[in-house]
Design a protein around this motif. Sequence first.
Motif, PDB file in Angstrom:
ATOM      1  N   UNK A 152       0.871  -1.177   0.000  1.00 14.64           N
ATOM      2  CA  UNK A 152       0.000   0.000   0.000  1.00 14.64           C
ATOM      3  C   UNK A 152       0.903   1.221   0.000  1.00 14.64           C
ATOM      4  N   UNK A 153       0.424   2.290  -0.621  1.00 12.30           N
ATOM      5  CA  UNK A 153       1.258   3.481  -0.700  1.00 12.30           C
ATOM      6  C   UNK A 153       0.454   4.721  -1.021  1.00 12.30           C
ATOM      7  N   UNK A 154       1.186   5.756  -1.381  1.00 18.31           N
ATOM      8  CA  UNK A 154       0.582   7.027  -1.758  1.00 18.31           C
ATOM      9  C   UNK A 154       1.427   7.630  -2.866  1.00 18.31           C
ATOM     10  N   UNK A 155       0.795   7.966  -3.998  1.00 15.32           N
ATOM     11  CA  UNK A 155       1.487   8.566  -5.135  1.00 15.32           C
ATOM     12  C   UNK A 155       0.825   9.882  -5.527  1.00 15.32           C
ATOM     13  N   UNK A 156       1.641  10.865  -5.870  1.00 20.11           N
ATOM     14  CA  UNK A 156       1.162  12.151  -6.370  1.00 20.11           C
ATOM     15  C   UNK A 156       1.754  12.385  -7.751  1.00 20.11           C
TER      16      UNK A 156
END
Length: 190
Positions: A74-78
Amino acid sequence: MKKLFLLTAIAGIFAFSNVSAQTKDPAMTGSKIGIGAEFAFPTGNFGDAYKLGYGGTLQFQTPIIEKLNFTASAGYLTFRGEDIATVGGVTFRNADLNVIPVKAGINYFLAENIYVGGELGAAFGTGDNSKTSFAYTPHIGVEFPVSDKGSIDLSARYEEWSTNYDGPGNTNFNFKSRFVGLRLAYNFGL
């Protein structure tokens, strides 16, 4: 001469048995959690709308059988929006795209520390009118052991998200977010 040969043979046997008795590489064994930095390079139409993406991920791995690991991440990308047009000295650009990808898959070690794999999951948009997308990614990577239970993990992947976005005049259109991703992580053995 015979004594020198005999001593060399005995030393060789001890050296070989000592190497065989060492524990396996930490990259290949045991459960681990990795914390990584992500960089994403948009391709195709997605590259026309967005610039370089960046973010971070957590990944859990555990062996299923020898050389095969189950993965969950799981992660977060911009992704920064590209400039669209300049009108009267004012530049307009696409809004940034912020996504939380959640995936599960496998890593198969082809050779010591070198693996291939794939993951399936969902990419959850976090902005206004954001959608949830089906995500898939084949990848290749290498792990370098740096301690008894730690390793540096470097991987490259192709990732695609399929999404329906609201276009001009509230028309729906299919937009595939495609990018080449690089991940640099530190894996902690559990």
